[in-house]
Structures are given as structure tokens and as C-alpha cells.
Design a protein around this motif. Structure first.
Motif, PDB file in Angstrom:
ATOM      1  N   ILE A  97       0.652  -1.142   0.147  1.00  0.00           N
ATOM      2  CA  ILE A  97      -0.048  -0.196   0.059  1.00  0.00           C
ATOM      3  C   ILE A  97       0.956   1.153   0.112  1.00  0.00           C
ATOM      4  O   ILE A  97       0.771   2.133  -1.026  1.00  0.00           O
ATOM      5  N   LYS A 193      -5.796   0.369   7.953  1.00  0.00           N
ATOM      6  CA  LYS A 193      -7.093  -0.406   7.549  1.00  0.00           C
ATOM      7  C   LYS A 193      -8.090  -0.777   8.254  1.00  0.00           C
ATOM      8  O   LYS A 193      -9.266  -0.772   7.922  1.00  0.00           O
ATOM      9  N   THR A 214      -6.790  -6.958   0.539  1.00  0.00           N
ATOM     10  CA  THR A 214      -6.884  -5.641  -0.139  1.00  0.00           C
ATOM     11  C   THR A 214      -6.632  -5.714  -1.571  1.00  0.00           C
ATOM     12  O   THR A 214      -6.040  -6.398  -2.077  1.00  0.00           O
ATOM     13  N   ARG A 216      -7.917  -3.313  -5.620  1.00  0.00           N
ATOM     14  CA  ARG A 216      -8.443  -2.302  -6.125  1.00  0.00           C
ATOM     15  C   ARG A 216      -9.783  -2.523  -7.009  1.00  0.00           C
ATOM     16  O   ARG A 216      -9.612  -3.477  -7.863  1.00  0.00           O
ATOM     17  N   HIS A 222     -10.385   2.633  -6.592  1.00  0.00           N
ATOM     18  CA  HIS A 222     -10.110   2.875  -5.111  1.00  0.00           C
ATOM     19  C   HIS A 222      -9.557   1.339  -4.592  1.00  0.00           C
ATOM     20  O   HIS A 222      -9.966   0.349  -4.821  1.00  0.00           O
ATOM     21  N   THR A 223      -8.725   1.743  -3.428  1.00  0.00           N
ATOM     22  CA  THR A 223      -8.228   0.321  -2.771  1.00  0.00           C
ATOM     23  C   THR A 223      -9.442   0.172  -2.093  1.00  0.00           C
ATOM     24  O   THR A 223      -9.763   0.970  -1.030  1.00  0.00           O
TER      25      THR A 223
END
Length: 287
Positions: A97, A193, A214, A216, A222-223
Motif C-alpha cells: 500500500i 486499514k 486488499t 483495487r 479505489h483500494t
């Protein structure tokens, strides 16, 4: 004799197949080249820097010997850890990230490491990590890895490439120069997170055994977090629907093909269904 032993090397194998350097070698002991396994002569005088004298041959170069030494050292460090006689080796990887470097522990479920794992086209990986005798990850040792060459190899396991120079310097830190393990998330981003999960998804990750990762969003980029649901496979849809801690982005959908309902991950920003991810199982290992 001087010309015959024209290759001066920094490492040699002792009688127990352990890597020795001139600082740890002793006079009168028998030493061999780590690569060709031929005898080398330990020299320590007042004029020249201590070294192992190696007969010249086509096979052995300083670069190739350094690579095999890195392989030996990684196996040695791993074995010492499993025998409780040494520290646990760690990966040093970029966070998926924030892109900062962070340490990642080697899973305790990995119980073996072997050298020269054969691939189907005749090539081989320098090391393979195993769990209960099943290969779970590969390690290649190379100075300047060729991405296109690796791409064409028949690799069906997660893998990394490490620099032998760095391994020789510190065999306890395995830092990939080419990383194809599962995404690593640093402690700082995990905390972020967790805050995101509470604010956006209405859940507290620490209080529930959520299996998530996680990705996209395919639509808005968006993550976001996607979840494996139910939390335990034996739970059914009804139990999941009644669970008050269910992530708010898990939405009930109906499949005309199966004639039944299911829970799908959706993006909290654009609300698109992340159809490729809602059933995906998490990996058992951190790679």
C-alpha cells in the motif's frame, strides 16, 4: 604453483559442509570449493590478505561461487532456526500500500527448505520452501534477474528473487529484488486499514475473525477490502445474514444460473460488484 592456484576466494566448505571464511578457518583443516567441491588451500600470512587458494578452472568464477555461498547460507540459517540454534530469518519487503520497506516473518508452518528444485522445462529454482513436504514457495538467487526469462519459466508457485551479495552480507534478511509473493501490508497500513474498516465497512477487524484482503476496485480503482464470507465455511447464508457484524459492503445477490442467493463484495465508493473476489479463499501462508 602460484599460477595453478590463481583463483583466490573468500569462502570454503569444511568437513561438515558448513561455509567458512578466512576469519573462521583453521590451519591444517581440509576445505573444499562450495561450487566444484575440489580442495582449496587455506592461506594466512603476514603479507597477503587471508584467503582460500583455488585451482583455475572453467566452471568456477567468483560470481558463481558467491551465488552458491548465498544458497548454502540461506539453508544453514533456516536449519539453525528450525533446530532452535539460531534466529528466524525474515523477509524485508515493500508494503503493497505505502511502498515502504517492512519486515515480514517467515511462517512457522514452513518446516523445510531444499536446494535446486526442478521445474518442468529442465530449469530449476535455487531454493524451495516446504510445509509437510509440499512446496509452497520458490526462491531464485541472481545478481541481475531477467524478468522475461522468469516470466517464461513454468512457475506455478509464489516466488522471489534475492541478490546473493546481500544474502552473503546478512543471511538472516531475505530482501527480494523481484517479488512475486502475496502482497505484504506493513503494521502502519494494517492500523489504517482497521480504521478504514470501522468507518467504511462498519466492522472491527480485531474483534472478529474476518478473512479479508486488499484489492483495487475494477471500476473506480479505489483500494478496498474484500471479505471471504461466511467467516467459517460451515456457516450458511442465513447465519451470515443474521450476523450483526457483517461488513456493510457484503450485499445479497441472486443468481439466475444457480437459482440461489449469495453474498457478494461491493465497492463502498462506486457500489460495483467485485464478482471475481467474493468467493476467493485466502492464502494459508504469508506469500
Amino acid at each position: 604453483m602460484a599460477k595453478q592456484y590463481g583463483l583466490l576466494i573468500k569462502w570454503a566448505l569444511d568437513r561438515n559442509n558448513l561455509i567458512k571464511t578466512p576469519d573462521t578457518a583453521e590451519r591444517g583443516e581440509h576445505y573444499r570449493c562450495p561450487l566444484c567441491k575440489e580442495s582449496v588451500i587455506f592461506r594466512k600470512g603476514k603479507i597477503r590478505v587471508p584467503h582460500f587458494a583455488h585451482k583455475k578452472n572453467v566452471q568456477c568464477t567468483l560470481e558463481r561461487i558467491r551465488k552458491i555461498v548465498a544458497q548454502y547460507k540461506m539453508v544453514e540459517v533456516f536449519s539453525d532456526w528450525k533446530n532452535s540454534t539460531g534466529e528466524k530469518p525474515q523477509f524485508l519487503r515493500r508494503c503493497g500500500i505505502c511502498q515502504k520497506w517492512s519486515f515480514q516473518n517467515l511462517s512457522d508452518k514452513v518446516d523445510a527448505i531444499d536446494s535446486d528444485f526442478p521445474l518442468s522445462d529442465g530449469a530449476s529454482a535455487d531454493l524451495v520452501l516446504k510445509s509437510k513436504d509440499i512446496p509452497v514457495a520458490l526462491i531464485f538467487i541472481d545478481f541481475n534477474p531477467n524478468p522475461s526469462k522468469l516470466k517464461n519459466l513454468p512457475i506455478n508457485l509464489p516466488y522471489i528473487v534475492v541478490d546473493p551479495n546481500e544474502i552473503v552480507k546478512n543471511p538472516y534478511i531475505w530482501q527480494p529484488i523481484n517479488d512475486h509473493f502475496n502482497k505484504n501490508i506493513c503494521t502502519s497500513c494494517i492500523k489504517t486499514k482497521s480504521i478504514l474498516a470501522k468507518q467504511t465497512y462498519g466492522i472491527e477487524l480485531k474483534k472478529n475473525n474476518f478473512q479479508f484482503r486488499t484489492i483495487r476496485c475494477w471500476n473506480c480503482n479505489h483500494t478496498i477490502l474484500v471479505f471471504l464470507w461466511p467467516i467459517r465455511q460451515k456457516e450458511g447464508l442465513a447465519a451470515s445474514q443474521n450476523c450483526i457484524s457483517r461488513p456493510s459492503t457484503l450485499v445479497e445477490k441472486y443468481s439466475d444460473f444457480t437459482g440461489s442467493s449469495y453474498l457478494a463484495n461491493t465497492c463502498p465508493h462506486c457500489h460495483s460488484v467485485q464478482i471475481e473476489h467474493y468467493q476467493q479463499e485466502p492464502r494459508e501462508f504469508n506469500f
